[in-house]
Scaffold this motif. Structure first.
Motif, PDB file in Angstrom:
ATOM      1  N   GLY A 217      37.115  44.918  54.182  1.00 30.26           N
ATOM      2  CA  GLY A 217      38.191  45.038  53.992  1.00 30.26           C
ATOM      3  C   GLY A 217      38.550  45.955  54.728  1.00 30.26           C
TER       4      GLY A 217
ATOM      5  N   PHE B  30      45.641  33.065  47.247  1.00 29.52           N
ATOM      6  CA  PHE B  30      45.156  32.775  45.647  1.00 29.52           C
ATOM      7  C   PHE B  30      45.629  31.249  45.232  1.00 29.52           C
ATOM      8  CE2 PHE B  30      45.324  37.971  45.712  1.00 29.52           C
ATOM      9  CZ  PHE B  30      44.405  37.244  45.067  1.00 29.52           C
TER      10      PHE B  30
ATOM     11  N   ASN C  19      40.144  53.190  52.052  1.00 28.53           N
ATOM     12  CA  ASN C  19      40.598  52.470  53.294  1.00 28.53           C
ATOM     13  C   ASN C  19      40.574  52.779  54.674  1.00 28.53           C
ATOM     14  OD1 ASN C  19      42.105  50.065  53.779  1.00 28.53           O
ATOM     15  ND2 ASN C  19      43.999  51.169  53.173  1.00 28.53           N
TER      16      ASN C  19
ATOM     17  N   GLU D 280      36.554  50.919  49.949  1.00 27.59           N
ATOM     18  CA  GLU D 280      37.846  50.159  50.189  1.00 27.59           C
ATOM     19  C   GLU D 280      39.283  49.860  49.198  1.00 27.59           C
ATOM     20  OE1 GLU D 280      36.825  46.279  50.885  1.00 27.59           O
ATOM     21  OE2 GLU D 280      35.303  46.989  52.309  1.00 27.59           O
ATOM     22  N   MET D 281      40.647  50.100  49.523  1.00 31.77           N
ATOM     23  CA  MET D 281      41.417  50.419  49.111  1.00 31.77           C
ATOM     24  C   MET D 281      41.376  49.327  47.419  1.00 31.77           C
ATOM     25  SD  MET D 281      45.297  49.421  50.430  1.00 31.77           S
ATOM     26  CE  MET D 281      44.870  48.283  50.996  1.00 31.77           C
ATOM     27  N   ILE D 282      41.166  47.733  47.639  1.00 30.84           N
ATOM     28  CA  ILE D 282      40.698  46.933  47.206  1.00 30.84           C
ATOM     29  C   ILE D 282      39.453  46.659  47.213  1.00 30.84           C
ATOM     30  CG2 ILE D 282      40.713  44.884  46.350  1.00 30.84           C
ATOM     31  CD1 ILE D 282      43.650  46.693  46.371  1.00 30.84           C
TER      32      ILE D 282
ATOM     33  N   LEU E 200      49.710  45.764  50.087  1.00 32.67           N
ATOM     34  CA  LEU E 200      49.158  44.706  50.490  1.00 32.67           C
ATOM     35  C   LEU E 200      50.750  43.398  51.106  1.00 32.67           C
ATOM     36  CD1 LEU E 200      46.063  44.583  47.941  1.00 32.67           C
ATOM     37  CD2 LEU E 200      45.830  44.596  50.535  1.00 32.67           C
TER      38      LEU E 200
ATOM     39  N   PRO F 208      43.924  43.547  54.548  1.00 33.15           N
ATOM     40  CA  PRO F 208      43.392  44.502  54.147  1.00 33.15           C
ATOM     41  C   PRO F 208      42.008  44.686  53.164  1.00 33.15           C
ATOM     42  CG  PRO F 208      44.939  46.408  54.486  1.00 33.15           C
ATOM     43  CD  PRO F 208      45.226  44.747  54.279  1.00 33.15           C
ATOM     44  N   GLY F 209      42.829  43.919  52.573  1.00 32.49           N
ATOM     45  CA  GLY F 209      42.027  43.685  50.787  1.00 32.49           C
ATOM     46  C   GLY F 209      40.729  43.079  50.790  1.00 32.49           C
ATOM     47  N   GLY F 210      40.135  42.724  51.306  1.00 28.59           N
ATOM     48  CA  GLY F 210      38.415  42.440  51.828  1.00 28.59           C
ATOM     49  C   GLY F 210      38.871  40.640  51.143  1.00 28.59           C
TER      50      GLY F 210
ATOM     51  N   ARG G 253      42.289  29.642  43.858  1.00 26.45           N
ATOM     52  CA  ARG G 253      42.390  30.006  42.840  1.00 26.45           C
ATOM     53  C   ARG G 253      43.108  28.334  41.795  1.00 26.45           C
ATOM     54  NH1 ARG G 253      42.273  33.337  37.956  1.00 26.45           N
ATOM     55  NH2 ARG G 253      41.223  34.633  39.083  1.00 26.45           N
TER      56      ARG G 253
ATOM     57  N   THR H 128      32.727  42.194  42.430  1.00 24.11           N
ATOM     58  CA  THR H 128      33.157  41.820  43.096  1.00 24.11           C
ATOM     59  C   THR H 128      34.475  41.401  41.940  1.00 24.11           C
ATOM     60  OG1 THR H 128      32.509  41.863  45.414  1.00 24.11           O
ATOM     61  CG2 THR H 128      34.677  40.707  45.093  1.00 24.11           C
ATOM     62  N   THR H 129      35.561  42.072  41.395  1.00 28.48           N
ATOM     63  CA  THR H 129      36.758  41.424  41.488  1.00 28.48           C
ATOM     64  C   THR H 129      37.796  41.666  41.631  1.00 28.48           C
ATOM     65  OG1 THR H 129      36.882  43.851  40.157  1.00 28.48           O
ATOM     66  CG2 THR H 129      35.323  42.093  39.051  1.00 28.48           C
ATOM     67  N   GLY H 130      38.381  42.175  42.617  1.00 30.30           N
ATOM     68  CA  GLY H 130      40.257  42.011  43.330  1.00 30.30           C
ATOM     69  C   GLY H 130      40.770  40.755  43.195  1.00 30.30           C
ATOM     70  N   SER H 131      40.017  39.383  42.666  1.00 32.53           N
ATOM     71  CA  SER H 131      40.666  38.501  42.506  1.00 32.53           C
ATOM     72  C   SER H 131      40.926  38.652  40.367  1.00 32.53           C
ATOM     73  CB  SER H 131      40.083  37.271  42.999  1.00 32.53           C
ATOM     74  OG  SER H 131      40.669  35.473  42.669  1.00 32.53           O
TER      75      SER H 131
ATOM     76  N   THR I 290      37.898  39.289  48.732  1.00 35.44           N
ATOM     77  CA  THR I 290      39.207  38.783  47.737  1.00 35.44           C
ATOM     78  C   THR I 290      40.527  37.856  48.124  1.00 35.44           C
ATOM     79  OG1 THR I 290      39.833  41.193  46.980  1.00 35.44           O
ATOM     80  CG2 THR I 290      38.008  39.951  45.699  1.00 35.44           C
ATOM     81  N   HIS I 291      40.911  39.036  49.162  1.00 35.38           N
ATOM     82  CA  HIS I 291      42.626  38.536  49.484  1.00 35.38           C
ATOM     83  C   HIS I 291      42.325  37.709  50.981  1.00 35.38           C
ATOM     84  CE1 HIS I 291      43.550  41.071  45.980  1.00 35.38           C
ATOM     85  NE2 HIS I 291      44.309  41.845  46.561  1.00 35.38           N
TER      86      HIS I 291
END
Ligand SMILES: Cc1ncc(C[n+]2csc(CCOP(=O)(O)OP(=O)(O)O)c2C)c(N)n1
Lengths: 337, 330
Positions: free
Chosen positions: A284, A78, B121, B128-130, A337, A110-112, A82, B141-144, A114-115
């Motif tokens: 993730g 982020f 998870n 998935e968790m997120i 997370l 593990p957030g995939g 971002r 895809t929206t986790g951000s 996006t993370h």
């Protein structure tokens, strides 16, 4: 192996005690980035910025112009994804001392997609004036703040949190621009250059391979930019097969590219093998699973060496030195997370 | 909806809470307060509001195949929703940490096989968790945080141009509305007259760091949205009748925002002890976890959850009091 918990959380409180210019900025992940103790200890030097990272980075630029030293804390992804334009124009261009502390680099979350910060080194490295540091163990987490603080301009840090191993002697803190020599061979078969969590994997692979007579000189890198290492180039020139880079990042733009550029200029006349994410997004899952799936674990390095030497060593996973895998719900972290 | 239908929706909402509680206990942690605050919204959307594709039986999610690339087409979880049909609604879940609630809602409304929860998870699973776009019920895809509404607005624009009957329904959390992108999206959606866009925000008042007003203030949220050109309603987010009523109102030219004021401990009042840290429930020690297991077992044995039971009791008490007062007056 010694395992430490919440190293940064305690360290930054101690370290910042008499540094009145040091502020921590946080984007609603204060516990997850181990800034909670700082917030509770120095509430006047803690700024809650909400889930609004673009503003946070340019705001930090403004603070730095006026002589404060903001340490921006959030997940790595982020920061640079971002707020890249804000970093470029409000921080990097005026060469301001904003220190960006990015947590959960690469496959550590593990957030995939996006993370997962998988190209942060690539994009941040392309910014003029930017310094990039990466921590590989508890000793480096304890000493990285000093290194970052002494740099005059902006610094981006790939940071570790939670339960982390101590690989390096606390008496040997991180030093700006200096590579750690973890093993040195006079006539190495390979020169291994690794960073972050991949250093531990590289150490395991090197030890297992040493039992089979493969000689590897191993460097650990914590300053990714600037990168000026004639000694590594010389070692590569003296090696039999060349260099292996090993990173928790895309092979495009990260440590692998950095070393490639240096090799092209220095001309050691040897090949380069890059271990890292091969131009792919990630999904993730757990760190151990992803490292295996995407080929950035010790076994992947062994397979690479076998491919190059044309030999099979019959090394199995259980032959390797153990690594420490914290539980998903370890008490050293606040959230999932 | 009539009373019987209302009860069905509220029961489903309670089962969503219960399922997430069960999961949280068994997995030693989970996004539980999100279930408490938004279960009524999810149940109402999936049972009364969304135009969804017909399913013969609950779907079982496929294993995660690979990230999109030259050899792998991008897949989405839209088949659990409207499956992209022009007459069906798109459903965009913006705060991807709510995926756990979404999964529970899909199960409770007969759209996903209950066994899918075991995949949550797990390495190699798409549950998935997120949640990401390949996860059940996820369409982008929206986790951000903050990006969901912009993508939804783009989808709404395209669907408007195409003349689709289906709308774009978005679920948001309140913390993510602190981001600049959220406001840019509202500005654009209202400038481009995206009347086919309806956004429900779960205003539970809390985020990772605690109470939102102590992290970054967003209020007066409704007035701010109005000033950005949106049509805005602010309601009790546990009032399933009201959610449905507004969702079924004739759309206006402008995008609609429904701010659902909610309680992050709704139905599971024992969560109140965690104030002000509700974002993620993890247990302090095994004893703590056992205590929650006890709560779960008690509630599960009852079948219905406290939410419904408490509301019934509240209603009955109020009626009794009113009758009593009326009797006294007479
Ligand atoms: C851009 C961005 N910044 C930070 C995060 C990390 N994050 C995930 S959930 C969350 C808090 C969300 O709060 P809210 O939107 O109110 O949702 P709730 O607390 O109800 O889950 C944060 C900061 C993120 N996913 N995306």
């Amino acid at each position: 192996m010694e395992i430490l918990k919440k190293v940064h959380s305690r360290n930054i409180v101690k370290w910042a005690k008499n540094k009145k210019d040091v502020y921590v900025l946080s984007a609603d992940l204060t516990s997850s980035v181990e800034a909670d103790l700082f917030r509770d200890t120095y509430p006047d030097r803690f700024l809650s910025m909400g889930i609004a990272e673009q503003n946070m980075l340019a705001f930090a630029g403004g603070m730095a112009r006026e002589g404060l030293t903001p340490f921006v804390h959030t997940f790595a992804v982020f920061i640079y994804r971002r707020a890249f334009d804000q970093i470029a124009m409000s921080v990097a261009y005026p060469n301001l001392p904003v220190k960006m502390v990015g947590f959960l680099p690469g496959v550590l979350t593990p957030g995939g997609a996006t993370h997962q910060a998988i190209e942060d080194v690539a994009v941040m490295r392309a910014l003029p004036n930017m310094t990039i540091l990466e921590t590989g163990d508890a000793t480096e987490v304890e000493s990285v703040l000093d290194v970052a603080y002494k740099v005059k301009g902006p610094v981006y840090i790939r940071m570790l949190r939670g339960e982390i191993p101590r690989l390096f002697d606390p008496a040997e803190p991180m030093q700006f621009g200096k590579a750690r020599v973890l093993n040195e061979e006079k006539k190495p078969d390979f020169v291994l250059v690794s960073s972050g969590i991949c250093t531990e994997e590289g150490m395991r692979a090197r030890l297992a391979l040493a039992d089979h007579g493969v000689k590897i000189t191993h460097y650990h890198i914590s300053t990714l930019k600037p990168f000026d290492h004639p000694e590594i180039m010389e070692a590569i020139a003296n090696s039999k097969y060349g260099c292996i880079t090993f990173e928790n990042h895309s092979i495009i733009g990260g440590l692998g590219s950095i070393v490639a550029e240096c090799m092209a200029e220095a001309g050691p006349g040897k090949k380069l093998y890059r271990i890292g994410l091969k131009d792919t997004f990630v999904h993730g899952a757990s760190k151990a699973y992803l490292m295996k799936e995407y080929g950035i674990d010790a076994m992947s390095m062994i397979a690479l060496v076998e491919g190059v030497t044309g030999k099979e060593y019959g090394i199995e996973e259980h032959d390797l030195a153990e690594t420490y895998t914290p539980a998903i719900h370890s008490d050293a972290k606040a959230e999932a997370l | 909806m009539n009373q019987k239908q209302e009860l069905e929706v509220r029961r489903a909402a309670d089962r969503i809470r219960l399922r997430v509680l069960e999961h949280t206990v068994s997995q030693n942690g989970g996004y539980l307060s999100q279930a408490c605050s938004s279960a009524d919204l999810f149940a109402t959307l999936y049972m009364r509001v969304l135009k969804l594709a017909k399913l013969d039986k609950p779907l079982m999610p496929k294993k995660f195949k690979a990230v999109p690339g030259p050899k792998q087409k991008a897949v989405t979880g839209a088949r659990f929703n409207g499956n992209g049909s022009p007459d069906c609604d798109s459903f965009i879940l913006s705060p991807a940490q709510y995926a756990l609630v979404l999964y529970a809602a899909l199960i409770e409304t007969g759209r996903m096989d209950a066994r899918a929860m075991k995949e949550y998870n797990k390495d190699g699973s798409s549950v998935e968790m997120i949640g990401a776009e390949h996860s059940p019920g996820m369409e982008v895809t929206t986790g951000s945080l903050g990006q969901g509404i912009s993508q939804a607005a783009g989808i709404a624009f395209a669907r408007k141009v195409r003349g689709d009957k289906g709308r774009v329904v978005v679920m948001l959390s309140d913390g993510e509305c602190q981001s600049g992108e959220f406001w840019e999206a509202v500005q654009a959606a209202s400038y481009h007259d995206l009347g086919n866009l309806i956004c429900f925000v779960d205003v539970n008042g809390f985020q990772c760091d605690g109470k939102m007003t102590t992290v970054m203030n967003l209020e007066p949220f409704d007035d701010r949205l109005r000033a950005f050109g949106a049509r805005v309603f602010r309601i009790d987010g546990h009032d399933v009748q009201e959610i449905e009523r507004i969702a079924k109102m004739r759309p206006s030219k402008k995008p609609t925002f429904v701010l659902c004021d909610t309680d992050p401990t709704r139905g599971l009042p024992f969560l109140k002890e965690r104030y002000p840290k509700f974002h993620y429930v993890r247990f302090l020690d095994p004893k703590d976890r056992e205590r929650y297991r006890g709560y779960y077992e008690k509630l599960a044995a009852k079948g219905d959850l406290t939410a419904t039971a408490a509301i019934e009791a509240e209603k009955a008490a109020a009626e009794k009091a009113a009758a009593h007062a009326a009797g006294k007056e007479a």
